[in-house]
Design a protein around this motif. Structure first.
Motif, PDB file in Angstrom:
ATOM      1  N   GLY A  90      16.867   1.071  77.224  1.00 49.15           N
ATOM      2  CA  GLY A  90      17.050   0.883  75.782  1.00 49.15           C
ATOM      3  C   GLY A  90      18.496   0.928  75.337  1.00 49.15           C
ATOM      4  O   GLY A  90      19.385   1.324  76.092  1.00 49.15           O
ATOM      5  N   PRO A  91      18.727   0.540  74.070  1.00 52.29           N
ATOM      6  CA  PRO A  91      20.092   0.580  73.519  1.00 52.29           C
ATOM      7  C   PRO A  91      20.576   2.022  73.373  1.00 52.29           C
ATOM      8  O   PRO A  91      19.778   2.918  73.088  1.00 52.29           O
ATOM      9  N   LEU A  92      21.879   2.224  73.567  1.00 52.32           N
ATOM     10  CA  LEU A  92      22.464   3.567  73.538  1.00 52.32           C
ATOM     11  C   LEU A  92      22.528   4.164  72.140  1.00 52.32           C
ATOM     12  O   LEU A  92      22.771   5.358  71.990  1.00 52.32           O
ATOM     13  N   ASP A  93      22.320   3.334  71.103  1.00 54.65           N
ATOM     14  CA  ASP A  93      22.393   3.885  69.745  1.00 54.65           C
ATOM     15  C   ASP A  93      21.011   4.225  69.185  1.00 54.65           C
ATOM     16  O   ASP A  93      20.877   4.543  68.015  1.00 54.65           O
ATOM     17  N   GLU A  94      19.969   4.145  70.021  1.00 57.05           N
ATOM     18  CA  GLU A  94      18.614   4.573  69.642  1.00 57.05           C
ATOM     19  C   GLU A  94      18.171   5.599  70.672  1.00 57.05           C
ATOM     20  O   GLU A  94      17.897   5.251  71.820  1.00 57.05           O
ATOM     21  N   VAL A  95      18.135   6.877  70.267  1.00 54.87           N
ATOM     22  CA  VAL A  95      17.900   7.927  71.255  1.00 54.87           C
ATOM     23  C   VAL A  95      16.734   8.829  70.868  1.00 54.87           C
ATOM     24  O   VAL A  95      16.443   9.033  69.686  1.00 54.87           O
ATOM     25  N   GLU A  96      16.110   9.367  71.902  1.00 56.56           N
ATOM     26  CA  GLU A  96      15.018  10.314  71.720  1.00 56.56           C
ATOM     27  C   GLU A  96      15.564  11.732  71.650  1.00 56.56           C
ATOM     28  O   GLU A  96      16.419  12.118  72.440  1.00 56.56           O
ATOM     29  N   LEU A  97      15.043  12.505  70.706  1.00 56.27           N
ATOM     30  CA  LEU A  97      15.281  13.938  70.639  1.00 56.27           C
ATOM     31  C   LEU A  97      14.037  14.616  71.195  1.00 56.27           C
ATOM     32  O   LEU A  97      12.919  14.283  70.798  1.00 56.27           O
ATOM     33  N   GLY A  98      14.233  15.542  72.136  1.00 55.21           N
ATOM     34  CA  GLY A  98      13.086  16.256  72.689  1.00 55.21           C
ATOM     35  C   GLY A  98      13.493  17.638  73.148  1.00 55.21           C
ATOM     36  O   GLY A  98      14.680  17.946  73.265  1.00 55.21           O
ATOM     37  N   TYR A  99      12.501  18.472  73.425  1.00 54.90           N
ATOM     38  CA  TYR A  99      12.768  19.824  73.897  1.00 54.90           C
ATOM     39  C   TYR A  99      11.512  20.376  74.550  1.00 54.90           C
ATOM     40  O   TYR A  99      10.393  19.939  74.263  1.00 54.90           O
ATOM     41  N   ARG A 100      11.728  21.314  75.449  1.00 54.71           N
ATOM     42  CA  ARG A 100      10.645  22.064  76.084  1.00 54.71           C
ATOM     43  C   ARG A 100      11.175  23.476  76.288  1.00 54.71           C
ATOM     44  O   ARG A 100      12.146  23.665  77.010  1.00 54.71           O
ATOM     45  N   LEU A 101      10.544  24.447  75.613  1.00 56.75           N
ATOM     46  CA  LEU A 101      11.058  25.813  75.629  1.00 56.75           C
ATOM     47  C   LEU A 101      10.062  26.787  76.239  1.00 56.75           C
ATOM     48  O   LEU A 101       8.849  26.642  76.049  1.00 56.75           O
ATOM     49  N   ARG A 102      10.589  27.791  76.929  1.00 57.98           N
ATOM     50  CA  ARG A 102       9.761  28.875  77.453  1.00 57.98           C
ATOM     51  C   ARG A 102       9.108  29.616  76.297  1.00 57.98           C
ATOM     52  O   ARG A 102       9.695  29.731  75.217  1.00 57.98           O
ATOM     53  N   GLN A 103       7.925  30.172  76.551  1.00 54.75           N
ATOM     54  CA  GLN A 103       7.215  30.905  75.496  1.00 54.75           C
ATOM     55  C   GLN A 103       8.070  32.020  74.897  1.00 54.75           C
ATOM     56  O   GLN A 103       7.997  32.287  73.698  1.00 54.75           O
ATOM     57  N   ALA A 104       8.873  32.686  75.735  1.00 50.63           N
ATOM     58  CA  ALA A 104       9.711  33.793  75.252  1.00 50.63           C
ATOM     59  C   ALA A 104      10.701  33.336  74.187  1.00 50.63           C
ATOM     60  O   ALA A 104      11.212  34.145  73.415  1.00 50.63           O
ATOM     61  N   ALA A 105      10.959  32.031  74.123  1.00 48.55           N
ATOM     62  CA  ALA A 105      11.932  31.493  73.163  1.00 48.55           C
ATOM     63  C   ALA A 105      11.252  30.904  71.922  1.00 48.55           C
ATOM     64  O   ALA A 105      11.932  30.432  71.017  1.00 48.55           O
ATOM     65  N   TRP A 106       9.936  30.921  71.877  1.00 49.46           N
ATOM     66  CA  TRP A 106       9.224  30.355  70.732  1.00 49.46           C
ATOM     67  C   TRP A 106       9.390  31.247  69.503  1.00 49.46           C
ATOM     68  O   TRP A 106       9.534  32.460  69.612  1.00 49.46           O
ATOM     69  N   GLY A 107       9.376  30.608  68.337  1.00 44.51           N
ATOM     70  CA  GLY A 107       9.345  31.355  67.085  1.00 44.51           C
ATOM     71  C   GLY A 107      10.666  31.967  66.671  1.00 44.51           C
ATOM     72  O   GLY A 107      10.710  32.779  65.755  1.00 44.51           O
ATOM     73  N   LYS A 108      11.745  31.581  67.336  1.00 46.18           N
ATOM     74  CA  LYS A 108      13.065  32.148  67.018  1.00 46.18           C
ATOM     75  C   LYS A 108      13.970  31.159  66.285  1.00 46.18           C
ATOM     76  O   LYS A 108      15.121  31.459  66.015  1.00 46.18           O
ATOM     77  N   GLY A 109      13.453  29.961  66.032  1.00 46.70           N
ATOM     78  CA  GLY A 109      14.267  28.954  65.351  1.00 46.70           C
ATOM     79  C   GLY A 109      15.211  28.198  66.266  1.00 46.70           C
ATOM     80  O   GLY A 109      16.046  27.418  65.800  1.00 46.70           O
ATOM     81  N   TYR A 110      15.084  28.405  67.583  1.00 49.37           N
ATOM     82  CA  TYR A 110      15.987  27.738  68.532  1.00 49.37           C
ATOM     83  C   TYR A 110      15.831  26.215  68.509  1.00 49.37           C
ATOM     84  O   TYR A 110      16.827  25.491  68.584  1.00 49.37           O
ATOM     85  N   ALA A 111      14.587  25.737  68.450  1.00 56.27           N
ATOM     86  CA  ALA A 111      14.375  24.284  68.498  1.00 56.27           C
ATOM     87  C   ALA A 111      15.030  23.608  67.295  1.00 56.27           C
ATOM     88  O   ALA A 111      15.682  22.576  67.433  1.00 56.27           O
ATOM     89  N   THR A 112      14.883  24.223  66.130  1.00 52.53           N
ATOM     90  CA  THR A 112      15.495  23.663  64.922  1.00 52.53           C
ATOM     91  C   THR A 112      17.016  23.746  64.995  1.00 52.53           C
ATOM     92  O   THR A 112      17.725  22.768  64.710  1.00 52.53           O
TER      93      THR A 112
END
Length: 191
Positions: free
Chosen positions: A95-117
């Protein structure tokens, strides 16, 4: 220890760095948690040899392909240095370099801390300000309300529904399909 030469991005609480060939065990452990994999595989772990032989070499090849500007990056807490998962900002393989996917996968210990945002906000800024990105998109299962809430907090807009891929039909809620969110550079500037 995080070496500054490998640092891709820093936020208030996190550091992102490039993965290396020594990081297979981090990815294997992350993908072995059924709760982490719930909306990806229905909870099944990724086979260690798949991580070692396919996923990690592909991640590292992405740094070459995109000159280190885009890809999938390891995330660590600044306070204590714990590995918390990964974030990606990357185009489709052809794909073109100016159209990109944002994604994440976090360990459960890191959930609910606002890290993804927190980290996603910083990635949007980097993409739009430094890398000349025009649009950032993200996809998730329709039933994955946690991820959808983050996308909406970031100012991303629901633009489409997507069919569930055949290899994900065993995932809970798969009959509701997926959703695609997007934000353009212009929309991001107006926030």
């Amino acid at each position: 220890m995080i070496h500054s030469v490998d640092t891709y991005l820093e936020t208030e609480r996190l550091t992102l760095r490039r993965f290396t060939t020594d990081d297979a065990d981090l990815l294997i452990e992350l993908d072995s948690d059924a709760a982490v994999m719930r909306y990806l595989t229905g909870g099944s772990p990724t086979a260690p040899e798949t991580v070692r032989d396919r996923h990690l070499p592909s991640i590292i090849a992405g740094y070459e392909r995109w000159r280190g500007d885009l890809g999938l990056f390891a995330a660590y807490e600044k306070d204590g240095g714990a590995f918390i998962g990964w974030f990606c900002l990357r185009p489709e393989p052809q794909g073109p370099l100016d159209e990109v996917e944002l994604g994440y996968r976090l360990r459960q210990a890191a959930w609910g801390k606002g890290y993804a945002t927190e980290c996603s906000r910083a990635l949007l800024s980097k993409g739009f300000v430094e890398l000349g990105v025009r649009v950032v998109w993200a996809e998730t299962m329709a039933v994955n309300h946690g991820s959808r809430n983050i996308m909406e907090k970031l100012g991303m807009r629901l633009v489409d529904t997507i069919p569930t891929p055949p290899d994900m039909e065993m995932v809970e809620g798969s009959e509701q399909g997926g959703v695609r969110y997007e934000i353009t550079h212009e929309q991001w500037e107006q926030q």
